[in-house]
Design an enzyme around this catalytic site. Structure first.
Site, PDB file in Angstrom:
ATOM      1  N   GLU A  85       0.812  -1.221   0.000  1.00 57.23           N
ATOM      2  CA  GLU A  85       0.000   0.000   0.000  1.00 57.23           C
ATOM      3  C   GLU A  85       0.843   1.267   0.000  1.00 57.23           C
ATOM      4  OE1 GLU A  85      -0.547  -2.672   1.842  1.00 57.23           O
ATOM      5  OE2 GLU A  85      -2.638  -3.249   1.629  1.00 57.23           O
TER       6      GLU A  85
ATOM      7  N   HIS B  75     -10.501  -3.575  11.339  1.00 61.17           N
ATOM      8  CA  HIS B  75     -11.264  -3.560  10.086  1.00 61.17           C
ATOM      9  C   HIS B  75     -12.518  -2.685  10.194  1.00 61.17           C
ATOM     10  CE1 HIS B  75      -8.577  -6.626   8.648  1.00 61.17           C
ATOM     11  NE2 HIS B  75      -9.271  -6.838   7.551  1.00 61.17           N
TER      12      HIS B  75
HETATM   13  C1  TPP Z   1      -2.205  -4.398   4.729  1.00 56.32           C
HETATM   14  C2  TPP Z   1      -3.359  -5.151   4.253  1.00 56.32           C
HETATM   15  N1  TPP Z   1      -3.731  -5.073   2.966  1.00 56.32           N
HETATM   16  C3  TPP Z   1      -4.773  -5.777   2.521  1.00 56.32           C
HETATM   17  C4  TPP Z   1      -5.490  -6.573   3.359  1.00 56.32           C
HETATM   18  C5  TPP Z   1      -6.651  -7.395   2.840  1.00 56.32           C
HETATM   19  N2  TPP Z   1      -6.246  -8.797   2.860  1.00 56.32           N
HETATM   20  C6  TPP Z   1      -6.592  -9.611   3.870  1.00 56.32           C
HETATM   21  S1  TPP Z   1      -5.936 -11.118   3.720  1.00 56.32           S
HETATM   22  C7  TPP Z   1      -5.168 -10.735   2.280  1.00 56.32           C
HETATM   23  C8  TPP Z   1      -4.354 -11.736   1.543  1.00 56.32           C
HETATM   24  C9  TPP Z   1      -3.091 -12.065   2.223  1.00 56.32           C
HETATM   25  O1  TPP Z   1      -2.460 -13.076   1.538  1.00 56.32           O
HETATM   26  P1  TPP Z   1      -1.322 -13.953   2.167  1.00 56.32           P
HETATM   27  O2  TPP Z   1      -0.371 -13.096   2.927  1.00 56.32           O
HETATM   28  O3  TPP Z   1      -0.763 -14.790   1.088  1.00 56.32           O
HETATM   29  O4  TPP Z   1      -2.068 -14.861   3.246  1.00 56.32           O
HETATM   30  P2  TPP Z   1      -3.198 -15.980   3.034  1.00 56.32           P
HETATM   31  O5  TPP Z   1      -4.516 -15.285   3.219  1.00 56.32           O
HETATM   32  O6  TPP Z   1      -3.031 -16.566   1.705  1.00 56.32           O
HETATM   33  O7  TPP Z   1      -2.993 -16.946   4.143  1.00 56.32           O
HETATM   34  C10 TPP Z   1      -5.447  -9.418   1.933  1.00 56.32           C
HETATM   35  C11 TPP Z   1      -4.978  -8.765   0.718  1.00 56.32           C
HETATM   36  C12 TPP Z   1      -5.106  -6.609   4.713  1.00 56.32           C
HETATM   37  N3  TPP Z   1      -5.784  -7.336   5.614  1.00 56.32           N
HETATM   38  N4  TPP Z   1      -4.038  -5.918   5.130  1.00 56.32           N
END
Ligand code: TPP
Ligand code: MG
Lengths: 322, 356
Positions: free
Chosen positions: B67, B136
Site C-alpha cells: 500500500e 477492520h
Molecule cells: C495491509 C493489508 N492489505 C490488505 C489486506 C486485505 N487482505 C486480507 S488477507 C489478504 C491476503 C493475504 O495473503 P497472504 O499473505 O498470502 O495470506 P493468506 O490469506 O493466503 O494466508 C489481503 C490482501 C489486509 N488485511 N491488510
C-alpha cells in the site's frame, strides 16, 4: 529438536503429530459446520490443508518459545499449545475467549503458551515478532521466535525492513512463509515478477530454504535444523513452504466454482493430505481411539464456548489502557 | 445548500459507484483504477464490476500487498498527468499510505510552488458489524481532515456516491472518498447522465426546527431514523449531511444551528480531535459569543472496536442513542427518554451477514 520430545520412538512421534493434525483439522471442520448458524459472528480464515506447516514447525519448539501468527492462525495457535476452549470462546465473542471477546477470530493470543498474537493487517506481525526476538536475545532467555506469514505478506515493505534488521542483529527468529499461491483471489503471477523468494531473502544474509514437497516430515526436519543452529547463535532463518488453501479465503465454504481457480489445483494436495498420510501409519484401533478423544475434546470446547457468558456492555470500557 | 432530487433511477450505492467509474473512464483516457482485488470476481462488492472487461488490464489492475509504495506510485502517475483511483477494501489500510498521502500527495502542489498537481482519488470502505473488530472497522477521516491539501468526502447515499465520485475524479487535488460497507446496498434516485456533487456543499436531508443534527457517512440514515423516533414525541429535528468534510460547508450548518440553537454532531468515528469537534468549533467560532447554541457530539465509545456482539452494540451510536441525545438537548428538564429498542433497529443494519 524439542528436548521434551527427544528420544521418542518413531511411533510416539507419529502419534503425537497425528493428534495435533487431527485436532486442528477436526476443529476447523467443526468451525465450518457451526458457522452457518451465525453463532460465530467474526470473519473466519481456515487453514485446512495448510496445517502440516504449523504442526511440523511447532513440534520442534519448546513451551517457552514463541510463535507470531496471522488471521489464518488457528493451526499455529493450536499446534503451539494455545488453549482450545479459549479459542472457540473467542470466536463466539465470549468473556472466556482468549482475548475476552475483544479480538475475535482474527486476533488469537495465548501468552502462556507462547502465542504472541495475530494481526489482521497483513504483514504487521512481522516486525513485532522481530521485537520479541530482540528482547529474547537481550534477555538471554534462549527463546526462539517463529514468525508465520503468507506469501502476500512478503510484498509489504515491513517484510524487507524486518529481514534486514533481524539479519543485522543476528536475532533468533525463524520466518515461515506459508506460500499458498494466493492473496485472497489474486494468484502469485499477478503479484510477483519472479517466484525466487528464497533468493531474495538470502541476499540479506539469511539462510533461506524452499520446501515444495508438501511434507510435514520435511518441514519438521528443516525447522529443527534451523532452530538448532539458531540456539547456537546462528541468527535468523527463512523457510518458504508451498501449500494450498483448500477452503475459500474467508468463510466456511469451498470456492472452486467462483472461477478464479480450479479444483484441479486442489487434487494433488488432497491426494497427499498430510492428515491422511499420518493416519495411514497408525494402527486402526489406536487411530479410532485418538479420533474419538479428539471429537470429545473439540465438542467440549464448543460446549464451553456456548455455555460461557457474553461480556456485559459495561465491560466495554475495560482494557483500553494498562 | 442543495436539496436532494428525485430524478433518475433507483440505484444501489454500489452500482452508483460503478457507474461513476465506467462513465469517467470512458470520458477520460487518463483515468485508471487499481488496488488489491479490484479485478477479481467479487470486484470490491461489485463496485468495480465489469471495468476490467470494458477498459482492459492496463487501466484496471490489482497490485501486490504494498500500500505504501502503491500510493507513492499513484502520486507520481498523477503528477505526470494521469488520474489514478486507488482502491482499499478497508479504511484501516490507509494507515499504511499515510506517509505518502500526508508528506507528498497533500503537499506537492504547495511545496513545489504550484508547478505540479496531484489529481488522485483514494477510495476506502469503512467496515462495521460481523466482528470486524479492532483493525477492520475504523473511520479515519479526521486524521486526514487535519492535513491541508487533502479533500475528504463521505457520501451517504447512492446519489452522492456517484456525484461525489465524479467530482473527486475531476478534481485536481488528492481526494479521499470514505465509503461505508453498510451503505452499499442502500438505494436512491441517481441520474443516468454524469453529474458532480461538488466540494463544500452540505445538504438538508430532513428538515426540522428544534435541533440541528449533523450526520456523517452512515450516521445519516441512522439519524434520519432517530428523527422519526423523536417526531413521535413531538420533537422536530433537522438532519444535515455535510457530504464533503474537507472543504466543509460551515455556512449551511451555521444557518441551521442559528435557527434551532441546538447542534448535535453524529459521527461514525471517535470524538477526540474528530470531525465532530471540528464542526462544532467552526460553527461556534463563526457564530460568535452571543449565538447561544447548545452543542453535543455522539460517536464511537472511546475504546478499541470489540467484535463480541454485546460489546460491539454498545460501542456504536445508533438511532436510539441519537434519539436520546436529541431528547436530552431539546427537553433538558424532562426525565431521560429512550425509544423502544425494537423501534430503533434499522433493517439494513440487521440484514448484514458474514463471512466478511
Ligand atoms: C495491509 C493489508 N492489505 C490488505 C489486506 C486485505 N487482505 C486480507 S488477507 C489478504 C491476503 C493475504 O495473503 P497472504 O499473505 O498470502 O495470506 P493468506 O490469506 O493466503 O494466508 C489481503 C490482501 C489486509 N488485511 N491488510
Ligand atoms: Mg497466500
Amino acid at each position: 529438536m524439542n528436548p521434551e520430545n527427544r528420544g521418542d520412538s518413531d511411533t510416539q512421534t507419529i502419534v503425537r503429530l497425528y493428534r495435533r493434525m487431527r485436532l486442528i483439522r477436526h476443529l476447523e471442520e467443526e468451525i465450518a459446520r457451526v458457522y452457518p448458524t451465525d453463532k460465530i459472528k467474526s470473519p473466519i480464515h481456515l487453514s485446512i490443508g495448510q496445517e502440516f506447516i504449523a504442526v511440523g514447525v511447532c513440534d520442534v519448539l519448546t513451551a517457552k518459545d514463541r510463535v507470531s501468527i496471522t488471521y489464518r492462525g488457528h493451526a499455529a495457535y493450536v499446534a503451539k499449545g494455545g488453549d482450545l476452549r479459549a479459542l472457540v470462546a473467542e470466536m463466539y465473542g465470549k468473556r472466556t475467549g482468549c482475548a475476552k471477546g475483544r479480538g475475535g477470530s482474527m486476533h488469537l493470543i495465548d501468552m502462556d503458551a507462547g502465542v504472541i498474537g495475530a494481526s489482521a493487517v497483513v504483514g504487521t506481525n512481522i516486525p513485532v515478532a522481530v521485537g520479541f526476538a530482540l528482547a529474547a536475545k537481550r534477555q538471554r532467555s534462549g527463546q526462539v521466535t517463529v514468525c508465520f506469514l503468507g506469501d502476500g505478506a512478503t510484498e509489504e515493505g515491513c517484510f524487507a525492513e524486518s529481514l534486514n534488521f533481524a539479519a543485522l542483529h543476528k536475532l533468533p527468529i525463524l520466518f515461515v512463509c506459508e506460500n499458498n499461491g494466493y492473496a485472497i483471489h489474486e494468484p502469485l503471477s499477478k503479484r510477483w515478477a519472479t517466484d525466487r523468494l528464497v533468493e531474495r531473502v538470502a541476499t540479506y544474509g539469511i539462510p533461506a530454504d524452499r520446501i515444495s514437497d508438501g511434507s510435514l516430515t520435511t518441514v519438521r526436519a528443516r525447522a529443527a535444523e534451523a532452530i538448532t543452529a539458531m540456539r547456537a547463535g546462528a541468527g535468523p532463518a527463512f523457510l518458504e513452504v508451498l501449500c494450498y488453501r483448500w477452503q475459500e479465503h474467508v468463510g466456511p465454504n469451498r470456492d472452486y466454482d467462483q472461477g478464479y481457480r480450479s479444483a484441479d489445483e486442489l487434487a494433488p494436495w488432497k491426494a497427499d493430505d498430510q492428515v491422511a498420510r499420518l493416519a495411514d501409519r497408525i494402527e486402526p484401533a489406536l487411530r479410532a481411539r485418538i479420533d474419538a478423544e479428539i471429537r470429545v475434546q473439540v465438542a467440549e470446547a464448543f460446549t464451553f464456548a456456548e455455555a460461557s457468558p457474553f461480556p456485559e456492555p459495561e465491560e466495554l470500557y475495560e482494557h483500553v489502557y494498562s | 445548500m442543495s436539496t436532494s432530487t428525485a430524478e433518475g433511477r433507483l440505484l444501489r450505492y454500489v452500482d452508483a459507484l460503478q457507474e461513476a467509474f465506467a462513465q469517467e473512464m470512458a470520458r477520460d483516457e487518463s483515468v485508471f483504477l487499481f488496488g488489491l482485488d479490484v479485478d477479481d470476481h467479487k470486484s470490491i462488492q461489485g463496485s468495480t464490476r465489469g471495468l476490467l472487461q470494458e477498459f482492459g488490464p492496463e487501466r484496471v489492475f490489482t497490485t501486490p500487498l504494498s500500500e505504501d509504495a502503491m500510493t507513492g506510485m499513484a502520486i507520481g502517475a498523477a503528477m505526470a498527468g494521469m488520474r489514478p483511483i486507488h482502491v482499499h477494501i478497508r479504511m484501516d489500510f490507509l494507515l499504511l499510505c499515510m506517509n505518502q498521502l500526508v508528506n507528498i500527495a497533500a503537499k506537492a502542489h504547495s511545496m513545489y510552488g504550484g508547478s505540479v498537481k496531484v489529481p488522485l482519488v483514494v477510495r476506502s470502505m469503512v467496515g462495521k458489524s460481523w466482528g470486524q473488530g479492532a483493525q477492520h472497522s475504523q473511520a479515519l477521516h479526521s486524521l486526514f481532515m487535519h492535513i491541508p491539501g487533502l479533500k475528504i468526502v463521505a457520501p451517504s447515499n447512492a446519489h452522492d456516491a456517484k456525484g461525489c465520485m465524479i467530482a473527486a475524479i475531476r478534481d485536481d487535488n488528492p481526494v479521499l472518498v470514505m465509503e461505508h460497507r453498510l451503505l452499499y446496498g442502500t438505494e436512491a434516485y441517481v441520474p443516468e447522465a454524469p453529474f458532480e456533487v461538488r466540494p463544500g456543499r452540505a445538504r438538508v436531508v430532513g428538515p426540522g426546527d428544534d435541533i440541528t443534527v449533523v450526520a456523517i457517512s452512515n450516521m445519516v440514515p441512522e439519524c434520519l431514523r432517530a428523527r422519526d423516533l423523536v417526531a413521535e414525541v413531538g420533537i422536530s429535528a433537522e438532519v444535515i449531511d455535510p457530504v464533503w468534510l474537507q472543504p466543509l460547508d460551515i455556512d449551511s450548518l451555521l444557518a441551521s444551528a442559528r435557527r434551532t440553537r441546538r447542534l448535535l454532531v453524529a459521527d461514525n468515528a471517535w470524538l477526540p480531535c474528530g470531525a465532530s469537534a471540528e464542526i462544532i468549533a467552526a460553527v461556534l467560532e463563526r457564530a460568535g459569543p452571543d449565538a447561544g447554541i447548545m452543542v453535543r457530539r455522539i460517536g464511537f465509545a472511546p475504546v478499541t472496536c470489540p467484535p463480541s456482539p454485546p460489546l460491539e452494540a454498545a460501542f456504536y451510536p445508533n438511532p436510539g442513542t441519537v434519539a436520546s441525545a436529541i431528547h436530552a438537548m431539546v427537553r433538558p428538564a424532562a426525565p431521560a427518554w429512550q425509544p423502544d429498542p425494537e423501534r430503533t433497529r434499522l433493517s439494513y443494519q440487521s440484514s448484514f451477514c458474514g463471512p466478511f
